[in-house]
Design a protein around this motif. Structure first.
Motif, PDB file in Angstrom:
ATOM      1  N   ALA B  24     -19.517 -47.830 -53.066  1.00  0.00           N
ATOM      2  CA  ALA B  24     -20.446 -46.785 -53.515  1.00  0.00           C
ATOM      3  C   ALA B  24     -19.740 -45.944 -54.578  1.00  0.00           C
ATOM      4  N   GLY B  25     -20.526 -45.482 -55.534  1.00  0.00           N
ATOM      5  CA  GLY B  25     -19.940 -44.608 -56.555  1.00  0.00           C
ATOM      6  C   GLY B  25     -19.237 -45.341 -57.669  1.00  0.00           C
ATOM      7  N   PHE B  26     -19.309 -46.664 -57.626  1.00  0.00           N
ATOM      8  CA  PHE B  26     -18.661 -47.454 -58.677  1.00  0.00           C
ATOM      9  C   PHE B  26     -19.709 -48.237 -59.441  1.00  0.00           C
ATOM     10  N   GLU B  48     -22.828 -55.100 -48.249  1.00  0.00           N
ATOM     11  CA  GLU B  48     -21.755 -54.234 -47.747  1.00  0.00           C
ATOM     12  C   GLU B  48     -21.536 -53.137 -48.772  1.00  0.00           C
ATOM     13  N   VAL B  49     -21.733 -51.899 -48.350  1.00  0.00           N
ATOM     14  CA  VAL B  49     -21.436 -50.766 -49.224  1.00  0.00           C
ATOM     15  C   VAL B  49     -20.050 -50.249 -48.862  1.00  0.00           C
ATOM     16  N   GLY B  50     -19.139 -50.289 -49.793  1.00  0.00           N
ATOM     17  CA  GLY B  50     -17.785 -49.816 -49.522  1.00  0.00           C
ATOM     18  C   GLY B  50     -17.710 -48.302 -49.604  1.00  0.00           C
ATOM     19  N   LEU B  51     -16.980 -47.688 -48.667  1.00  0.00           N
ATOM     20  CA  LEU B  51     -16.737 -46.250 -48.730  1.00  0.00           C
ATOM     21  C   LEU B  51     -15.349 -46.083 -49.368  1.00  0.00           C
ATOM     22  N   PRO B  52     -15.309 -45.620 -50.615  1.00  0.00           N
ATOM     23  CA  PRO B  52     -14.018 -45.537 -51.319  1.00  0.00           C
ATOM     24  C   PRO B  52     -13.048 -44.613 -50.578  1.00  0.00           C
ATOM     25  N   TYR B  53     -11.787 -45.078 -50.453  1.00  0.00           N
ATOM     26  CA  TYR B  53     -10.787 -44.325 -49.697  1.00  0.00           C
ATOM     27  C   TYR B  53      -9.484 -44.274 -50.489  1.00  0.00           C
ATOM     28  N   SER B  54      -8.789 -43.174 -50.339  1.00  0.00           N
ATOM     29  CA  SER B  54      -7.579 -42.929 -51.125  1.00  0.00           C
ATOM     30  C   SER B  54      -6.424 -43.884 -50.792  1.00  0.00           C
ATOM     31  N   ASP B  55      -6.422 -44.458 -49.584  1.00  0.00           N
ATOM     32  CA  ASP B  55      -5.291 -45.279 -49.168  1.00  0.00           C
ATOM     33  C   ASP B  55      -5.733 -46.622 -48.587  1.00  0.00           C
ATOM     34  N   PRO B  56      -6.321 -47.473 -49.453  1.00  0.00           N
ATOM     35  CA  PRO B  56      -6.921 -48.723 -48.966  1.00  0.00           C
ATOM     36  C   PRO B  56      -5.906 -49.851 -48.780  1.00  0.00           C
ATOM     37  N   VAL B  57      -5.272 -49.904 -47.612  1.00  0.00           N
ATOM     38  CA  VAL B  57      -4.144 -50.823 -47.417  1.00  0.00           C
ATOM     39  C   VAL B  57      -4.545 -52.294 -47.326  1.00  0.00           C
ATOM     40  N   MET B  58      -5.833 -52.582 -47.120  1.00  0.00           N
ATOM     41  CA  MET B  58      -6.251 -53.985 -47.039  1.00  0.00           C
ATOM     42  C   MET B  58      -6.796 -54.504 -48.372  1.00  0.00           C
ATOM     43  N   GLN B  69     -11.743 -45.387 -59.244  1.00  0.00           N
ATOM     44  CA  GLN B  69     -12.719 -44.908 -60.238  1.00  0.00           C
ATOM     45  C   GLN B  69     -13.839 -44.107 -59.558  1.00  0.00           C
ATOM     46  N   ALA B  70     -14.297 -44.608 -58.417  1.00  0.00           N
ATOM     47  CA  ALA B  70     -15.363 -43.912 -57.683  1.00  0.00           C
ATOM     48  C   ALA B  70     -14.896 -42.535 -57.204  1.00  0.00           C
ATOM     49  N   LEU B  71     -13.673 -42.473 -56.699  1.00  0.00           N
ATOM     50  CA  LEU B  71     -13.146 -41.194 -56.208  1.00  0.00           C
ATOM     51  C   LEU B  71     -12.910 -40.222 -57.358  1.00  0.00           C
ATOM     52  N   GLU B  72     -12.431 -40.742 -58.473  1.00  0.00           N
ATOM     53  CA  GLU B  72     -12.255 -39.905 -59.658  1.00  0.00           C
ATOM     54  C   GLU B  72     -13.591 -39.345 -60.115  1.00  0.00           C
ATOM     55  N   GLY B  73     -14.645 -40.161 -59.922  1.00  0.00           N
ATOM     56  CA  GLY B  73     -15.990 -39.727 -60.279  1.00  0.00           C
ATOM     57  C   GLY B  73     -16.582 -38.740 -59.279  1.00  0.00           C
ATOM     58  N   GLY B  74     -15.854 -38.483 -58.187  1.00  0.00           N
ATOM     59  CA  GLY B  74     -16.285 -37.458 -57.240  1.00  0.00           C
ATOM     60  C   GLY B  74     -17.226 -37.940 -56.154  1.00  0.00           C
ATOM     61  N   VAL B  75     -17.148 -39.222 -55.772  1.00  0.00           N
ATOM     62  CA  VAL B  75     -18.041 -39.726 -54.733  1.00  0.00           C
ATOM     63  C   VAL B  75     -17.699 -39.095 -53.371  1.00  0.00           C
ATOM     64  N   HIS B  76     -18.726 -38.777 -52.603  1.00  0.00           N
ATOM     65  CA  HIS B  76     -18.547 -38.205 -51.268  1.00  0.00           C
ATOM     66  C   HIS B  76     -19.148 -39.147 -50.224  1.00  0.00           C
ATOM     67  N   THR B  77     -18.795 -38.905 -48.972  1.00  0.00           N
ATOM     68  CA  THR B  77     -19.334 -39.719 -47.878  1.00  0.00           C
ATOM     69  C   THR B  77     -20.863 -39.646 -47.866  1.00  0.00           C
ATOM     70  N   THR B  78     -21.411 -38.486 -48.185  1.00  0.00           N
ATOM     71  CA  THR B  78     -22.874 -38.353 -48.215  1.00  0.00           C
ATOM     72  C   THR B  78     -23.490 -39.239 -49.304  1.00  0.00           C
ATOM     73  N   ASP B  79     -22.740 -39.475 -50.395  1.00  0.00           N
ATOM     74  CA  ASP B  79     -23.235 -40.384 -51.445  1.00  0.00           C
ATOM     75  C   ASP B  79     -23.283 -41.824 -50.932  1.00  0.00           C
ATOM     76  N   VAL B  80     -22.341 -42.156 -50.072  1.00  0.00           N
ATOM     77  CA  VAL B  80     -22.311 -43.501 -49.489  1.00  0.00           C
ATOM     78  C   VAL B  80     -23.575 -43.698 -48.646  1.00  0.00           C
ATOM     79  N   LEU B  81     -23.900 -42.672 -47.866  1.00  0.00           N
ATOM     80  CA  LEU B  81     -25.108 -42.765 -47.018  1.00  0.00           C
ATOM     81  C   LEU B  81     -26.368 -42.858 -47.882  1.00  0.00           C
ATOM     82  N   ARG B  82     -26.378 -42.113 -48.976  1.00  0.00           N
ATOM     83  CA  ARG B  82     -27.516 -42.166 -49.897  1.00  0.00           C
ATOM     84  C   ARG B  82     -27.645 -43.571 -50.491  1.00  0.00           C
TER      85      ARG B  82
END
Lengths: 405, 270
Positions: B24-26, B48-58, B69-82
């Motif tokens: 989401a957000g990308f 599958e909608v991915g929830l962007p996370y700062s530390d994606p170890v997988m 890029q999504a996090l830099e763009g300011g995506v929030h968890t509520t945007d994922v739900l939207r």
């Protein structure tokens, strides 16, 4: 007293939040570690390596001139005198010996300040293992000397350019490596954090710090210290010291976190003081995070404390009140570093300077008390930062900055 | 709306399902919704909608770059739900793929409730195994949400059985020992893993679907995987089309459609 109930949990903290691909290996590691700790041959070999190779037990040093300035008796546990210049050698020798026992041929590690990377590269060279060290790109610049040391020791240093390019991203990258290499590779984790069994295993390999210091203090002073202190990033040197004193109810335990430019600013790494409960790198603990649970980039002048999480046992000790955790700013740490250098002729790591600064505060609060400080590392690696901070490269600048103090 | 609905349909057609992932957000929230709808149109059976996370170890470099890029763009968890709400409205079962901390931070029960009311089918949890996730299991059970846990080539028989028993919707089999990212050839570890999981599910009296993810990037690989799995899961290759388009929306969407059609052809060829 350490509060381990279910294996790998410390009250509400700890656990194992990891990809399934690594769980079988973590189970195997846990089993081999338990078996090794019950094996007299393993313990004997570990002790022999520490004694004959690492220079352990380290001295307990009565810092009389510093004590005079501080107004309390300050005892320094001289882990800075260990081989490779920090307490980290204890942990890596233990984990490298376990790696050999498990038939691994390669060790990977993450490093912040470079101390753990140097220690891992050292243990790998000593025991004949291949070694790859992940280091945030930013840290490779802050700690160029340690990068050179690791390379000289035969390790490959991989600069990590993702995320904040510091310790947490180096851990991410090491985990990614491990998922793909677990069959022949051991992950030599650098601090008492991460998924079970790392917090307990790293603690057990480092607990000699406290066991020795407790005995040395009793022998030297005839009594236990009033307070024991250490700096806390992930928390391996601190838990290594604290463990021996957990059951001594009269001994106060205080950990000092990196307060950076102040915990009221966004630039610090004071996880317990200012973080909130979350999951990072496989454990539930205090985490610097935003409202969405994204990890916030930490800041500290000391690369070794620049981590937005903390070991789960520290989180538990803080929550239960057995230990206190307080922040020390960059400035306070650097002032303490200079004071120690000038009163005792000891240049400590900037990480350890946080504990010294904390001890000075504790001394003011309780004049005349005995404060045992874990001097976890030496300061050679930090000379570039120190030179810039104090303006030591330019004689004219040095004089003016000293005049300003 | 469980993913079971999609598997009922694909099984009736005698083929595997195509599962497509984007964070989401990308490149933006609206951009990801548009892209995911294009993937639905072009033949994805489950999203599958991915929830962007700062530390994606997988995740490998491709998905890391998109999440960043999504996090830099300011995506929030509520945007994922939207995003879930918009995609689920197409009638295609939509799940969220997320590392654990953002869910714990949002509130496990609150997330389950909001996901259910957005029409989401459930969660894929790459760093939460069933033995570490009782709170999520309870919240998902209370709302009939899919609990999609991962199995790996390294999973022991006991863990495999424990995990498949805890799954609802489908079982996510990671085809390789490694992180996400397109690979030149399909894994030789995936087939045996799916066979083990299949036997385990049979012993448990379950006909739960098994999806295979990690490494698939084209129709031919999809066909190979579809010959033994119930679903082919594709992530990095989709992300790559948008990264390569470098912000040119029309080019990105066209590439996304073309890839989806290729993969959708693959799962029908097996």
């Amino acid at each position: 007293m350490s509060g381990t109930t279910i294996e790998g949990s410390y009250g509400e903290f700890g656990g194992r939040f990891m990809p399934e691909a690594l769980i079988a290996e973590l189970d195997r590691l846990t089993a081999v570690w338990h078996e090794a700790m019950a094996d007299a041959d393993f313990i004997g070999e570990f002790d022999r390596m520490l004694r004959e190779y690492a220079g352990v037990p380290s001295l307990l040093y009565d810092a009389t001139r510093l004590s005079e300035v501080a107004g309390a008796r300050i005892l320094l546990k001289r882990e800075d005198l260990n081989h490779t210049g920090a307490h980290k050698i204890r942990n890596v020798l233990g984990q490298a010996l376990l790696a050999k026992r498990m038939g691994k041929t390669r060790m990977i590690a993450e490093t912040g300040a470079g101390q753990h990377g140097v220690a891992t590269a050292t243990a790998a060279a000593y025991l004949g293992l291949d070694c790859v060290v992940y280091m945030g790109e930013l840290d490779t610049k802050r700690q160029a000397l340690n990068v050179a040391r690791m390379r000289l020791l035969g390790a490959e240093v991989r600069a990590v350019a993702s995320g904040s390019r510091t310790l947490k991203d180096a851990i991410n990258e090491a985990i990614r490596d491990w998922v793909a290499s677990v069959e022949h590779t051991a992950y030599c984790f650098g601090t008492a954090a991460g998924p079970h069994p790392f917090p307990a295993m790293v603690r057990d390999f480092c607990r000699g710090i406290g066991d020795e210091a407790r005995a040395q203090c009793l022998e030297r002073t005839g009594t236990l210290p009033d307070v024991v202190t250490a700096c806390v990033g992930g928390g391996s040197n601190a838990i290594g010291l604290f463990t021996a004193f957990l059951d001594d109810a009269d001994v106060r335990i205080v950990g000092f976190e990196a307060g950076g430019e102040g915990v009221d600013t966004p630039r610090h790494a004071a996880t317990i003081t200012a973080g909130e409960v979350g999951v990072l790198h496989g454990a539930r603990t205090y985490v610097l995070q935003d409202a969405d649970g994204q990890t916030i980039e930490s800041h500290s002048i000391s690369a070794g404390l620049d981590y937005p999480g903390v070991g789960p046992e520290h989180a538990h000790l803080a929550k239960t009140g057995r230990a206190e955790y307080r922040p020390i700013t960059d400035t306070e740490a650097m002032d303490a570093l200079a004071l120690l250098a000038r009163t005792e002729g000891i240049i400590c790591a900037i990480e350890s300077a946080h504990a010294v600064a904390g001890a000075l505060k504790l001394a003011k609060e309780a004049p005349g008390s005995t404060i045992l400080v874990n001097l976890s590392g030496r300061g050679d690696k930090d000379m570039e930062t120190t030179t810039t901070w104090f303006g030591l490269g330019d004689p004219a600048e040095t004089i003016s900055s000293e005049a300003a103090r | 709306m469980s993913t079971a609905k999609a598997f009922a349909a694909t099984r009736a057609e005698g083929r595997a399902a195509l599962v497509g992932y984007l964070p989401a957000g990308f490149p933006t929230v609206e951009g990801s919704i548009e892209a995911l709808k294009a993937m639905v149109d072009a033949g994805c059976d489950i999203i599958e909608v991915g929830l962007p996370y700062s530390d994606p170890v997988m995740d490998g470099p491709t998905i890391q770059a998109a999440a960043h890029q999504a996090l830099e763009g300011g995506v929030h968890t509520t945007d994922v739900l939207r995003t879930v709400e918009a995609v689920a409205a197409t009638g295609t079962p939509t799940v969220v793929m997320t590392y654990w901390n953002p869910i714990e931070r949002y509130g496990v029960d609150r997330f389950a409730a909001d996901l259910a009311s957005a029409g989401g089918a459930g969660l894929i949890t790459p760093d939460l195994t069933p033995d570490s996730g009782p709170e999520w299991i309870a919240a998902a059970d209370a709302r009939d949400l899919d609990k999609i846990f991962l199995i790996a080539p390294s999973s022991t028989d006991e863990r495999l059985a424990m995990t498949t028993a805890a799954c609802r919707g489908f079982v996510y089999a990671t085809a390789v020992m490694g992180v996400t990212g397109a690979r030149a050839s399909t894994s030789e570890l995936a087939g045996p893993l799916v066979a083990r999981a299949r036997r385990t599910l049979e012993e448990q009296g379950s006909d739960l679907a098994i999806g295979v993810g990690l490494g698939v990037s084209n129709g031919q690989q999809a066909a190979e995987v579809a010959s033994y799995a119930d679903a082919v899961i594709v992530g990095s290759a989709f992300v790559r089309t948008l990264l390569d388009a470098q912000g040119d929306r029309a080019v990105g969407l066209a590439a996304l459609r073309a890839l989806t059609e290729d993969l959708a052809g693959g799962v029908r060829r097996a």
